[in-house]
Enzyme design. Structure first.
Site, PDB file in Angstrom:
ATOM      1  N   ASP A 139       0.881  -1.107   0.029  1.00 33.61           N
ATOM      2  CA  ASP A 139       0.037  -0.034  -0.061  1.00 33.61           C
ATOM      3  C   ASP A 139       0.760   1.228  -0.186  1.00 33.61           C
ATOM      4  O   ASP A 139       1.776   1.349   0.779  1.00 33.61           O
ATOM      5  CB  ASP A 139      -0.890   0.136   1.230  1.00 33.61           C
ATOM      6  CG  ASP A 139      -2.020   0.919   1.032  1.00 33.61           C
ATOM      7  OD1 ASP A 139      -3.333   0.402   1.085  1.00 33.61           O
ATOM      8  OD2 ASP A 139      -1.893   2.369   1.085  1.00 33.61           O
ATOM      9  N   ILE A 140       0.532   2.184  -0.855  1.00 34.27           N
ATOM     10  CA  ILE A 140       1.318   3.478  -0.936  1.00 34.27           C
ATOM     11  C   ILE A 140       1.501   4.247   0.372  1.00 34.27           C
ATOM     12  O   ILE A 140       2.187   4.935   0.669  1.00 34.27           O
ATOM     13  CB  ILE A 140       0.815   4.393  -2.009  1.00 34.27           C
ATOM     14  CG1 ILE A 140       2.118   5.315  -2.602  1.00 34.27           C
ATOM     15  CG2 ILE A 140      -0.515   5.041  -1.942  1.00 34.27           C
ATOM     16  CD1 ILE A 140       1.616   5.825  -4.114  1.00 34.27           C
ATOM     17  N   ASN A 148     -12.794  -3.556   2.066  1.00 37.21           N
ATOM     18  CA  ASN A 148     -13.668  -2.622   2.020  1.00 37.21           C
ATOM     19  C   ASN A 148     -14.594  -2.372   0.919  1.00 37.21           C
ATOM     20  O   ASN A 148     -14.400  -2.506  -0.331  1.00 37.21           O
ATOM     21  CB  ASN A 148     -12.938  -1.278   2.164  1.00 37.21           C
ATOM     22  CG  ASN A 148     -12.306  -1.076   3.398  1.00 37.21           C
ATOM     23  OD1 ASN A 148     -12.848  -1.540   4.448  1.00 37.21           O
ATOM     24  ND2 ASN A 148     -11.026  -0.378   3.277  1.00 37.21           N
ATOM     25  N   HIS A 181      -9.893  -5.498  -3.877  1.00 36.77           N
ATOM     26  CA  HIS A 181      -8.607  -5.873  -3.326  1.00 36.77           C
ATOM     27  C   HIS A 181      -8.800  -6.134  -1.894  1.00 36.77           C
ATOM     28  O   HIS A 181      -9.708  -5.707  -1.117  1.00 36.77           O
ATOM     29  CB  HIS A 181      -7.749  -4.461  -3.176  1.00 36.77           C
ATOM     30  CG  HIS A 181      -8.340  -3.204  -2.767  1.00 36.77           C
ATOM     31  ND1 HIS A 181      -9.416  -2.408  -3.444  1.00 36.77           N
ATOM     32  CD2 HIS A 181      -8.133  -2.510  -1.581  1.00 36.77           C
ATOM     33  CE1 HIS A 181      -9.766  -1.511  -2.903  1.00 36.77           C
ATOM     34  NE2 HIS A 181      -8.954  -1.520  -1.733  1.00 36.77           N
ATOM     35  N   HIS A 188      -7.066  -6.145   1.771  1.00 36.08           N
ATOM     36  CA  HIS A 188      -5.756  -5.581   2.175  1.00 36.08           C
ATOM     37  C   HIS A 188      -5.259  -6.536   3.512  1.00 36.08           C
ATOM     38  O   HIS A 188      -6.136  -7.319   3.945  1.00 36.08           O
ATOM     39  CB  HIS A 188      -6.212  -4.429   3.038  1.00 36.08           C
ATOM     40  CG  HIS A 188      -6.840  -3.250   2.543  1.00 36.08           C
ATOM     41  ND1 HIS A 188      -5.928  -1.942   2.491  1.00 36.08           N
ATOM     42  CD2 HIS A 188      -7.885  -2.806   2.045  1.00 36.08           C
ATOM     43  CE1 HIS A 188      -6.481  -1.232   1.698  1.00 36.08           C
ATOM     44  NE2 HIS A 188      -7.741  -1.588   1.672  1.00 36.08           N
ATOM     45  N   GLN A 214     -15.104   2.088   0.783  1.00 38.71           N
ATOM     46  CA  GLN A 214     -14.059   1.705  -0.273  1.00 38.71           C
ATOM     47  C   GLN A 214     -13.796   3.051  -1.273  1.00 38.71           C
ATOM     48  O   GLN A 214     -14.479   3.773  -1.623  1.00 38.71           O
ATOM     49  CB  GLN A 214     -14.708   0.752  -1.257  1.00 38.71           C
ATOM     50  CG  GLN A 214     -13.920   0.256  -2.546  1.00 38.71           C
ATOM     51  CD  GLN A 214     -14.499  -0.931  -3.247  1.00 38.71           C
ATOM     52  OE1 GLN A 214     -15.894  -1.348  -2.947  1.00 38.71           O
ATOM     53  NE2 GLN A 214     -13.755  -1.458  -4.171  1.00 38.71           N
TER      54      GLN A 214
HETATM   55  P1  5GP Z   1      -9.924   1.070   0.200  1.00 41.61           P
HETATM   56  O1  5GP Z   1      -9.987   2.354   0.983  1.00 41.61           O
HETATM   57  O2  5GP Z   1     -10.406   1.433  -1.366  1.00 41.61           O
HETATM   58  O3  5GP Z   1     -10.124  -0.160   0.702  1.00 41.61           O
HETATM   59  O4  5GP Z   1      -8.051   1.234  -0.038  1.00 41.61           O
HETATM   60  C1  5GP Z   1      -7.447   1.950  -1.284  1.00 41.61           C
HETATM   61  C2  5GP Z   1      -5.950   1.609  -0.792  1.00 41.61           C
HETATM   62  O5  5GP Z   1      -5.385   1.745  -1.992  1.00 41.61           O
HETATM   63  C3  5GP Z   1      -5.630   2.805   0.100  1.00 41.61           C
HETATM   64  O6  5GP Z   1      -5.218   1.995   1.388  1.00 41.61           O
HETATM   65  C4  5GP Z   1      -4.720   3.504  -0.357  1.00 41.61           C
HETATM   66  O7  5GP Z   1      -3.446   4.029   0.419  1.00 41.61           O
HETATM   67  C5  5GP Z   1      -4.150   2.651  -1.497  1.00 41.61           C
HETATM   68  N1  5GP Z   1      -3.655   3.314  -2.666  1.00 41.61           N
HETATM   69  C6  5GP Z   1      -4.453   4.211  -3.457  1.00 41.61           C
HETATM   70  N2  5GP Z   1      -3.661   4.542  -4.765  1.00 41.61           N
HETATM   71  C7  5GP Z   1      -2.557   3.725  -4.835  1.00 41.61           C
HETATM   72  C8  5GP Z   1      -1.313   3.808  -5.702  1.00 41.61           C
HETATM   73  O8  5GP Z   1      -1.488   4.418  -6.788  1.00 41.61           O
HETATM   74  N3  5GP Z   1      -0.440   2.763  -5.349  1.00 41.61           N
HETATM   75  C9  5GP Z   1      -0.551   1.963  -4.125  1.00 41.61           C
HETATM   76  N4  5GP Z   1       0.466   1.262  -3.897  1.00 41.61           N
HETATM   77  N5  5GP Z   1      -1.556   2.066  -3.394  1.00 41.61           N
HETATM   78  C10 5GP Z   1      -2.598   3.062  -3.540  1.00 41.61           C
END
Ligand code: 5GP
Ligand code: ZN
Length: 119
Positions: A33-34, A89, A102, A104, A96
């Site tokens: 994760d970034i 999520n 995805h 985590h 989400q």
């Molecule tokens: P969500 O909230 O959709 O479950 O999680 C999305 C996740 O994607 C977040 O934890 C966010 O930090 C990660 N993320 C968003 N953009 C990027 C990216 O360009 N590269 C990486 N490695 N992670 C990302």
């Protein structure tokens, strides 16, 4: 491979956006994760674009099963040797942010808080 042109994670699969890879095979990709929330925080995704767990179909059941079967080994290899949390999520209620399914994998902090805070 089914890709969606405006999807960040499809771009990561295609290599158009760089990522720190944890694992890759024909059907799945795992990458850090970034914005990590823990010392171990990576995500596992299908290479096919699927919006979310709410819209996944039987067509992806086998690869989803293989992802779950791989999660423990990948988590241990990344240093989560005493457990981790998987979070998917989903949709608005699930908060989400990226609409490409995805999982985590979050190892720590030790101990993680309970799943949902109770009043
Ligand atoms: P969500 O909230 O959709 O479950 O999680 C999305 C996740 O994607 C977040 O934890 C966010 O930090 C990660 N993320 C968003 N953009 C990027 C990216 O360009 N590269 C990486 N490695 N992670 C990302
Ligand atoms: Zn996508």
């Amino acid at each position: 491979m089914v890709a969606k042109s405006d999807c960040i994670f499809c771009k990561i699969v295609a290599g158009a956006i760089p990522s720190r890879k944890v694992y890759e095979d024909d059907d799945m990709l795992a990458f850090h994760d970034i914005n990590p929330l823990a010392p171990v925080h990576f995500m596992m995704i299908l290479k096919d674009h699927v919006d979310s767990l709410a819209t996944v179909t039987d067509a992806h059941a086998a690869v989803l099963g293989r992802m779950m079967a791989k999660a423990g080994r990948l988590a241990r290899e990344q240093g989560a040797t005493d457990g981790f949390r998987t979070i998917v999520n989903t949709g608005r209620i699930g908060r989400q942010d990226v609409y490409h399914l995805h999982i985590h994998i979050i190892g720590g902090p030790d101990p993680l808080p309970r799943m949902i805070a109770k009043d």
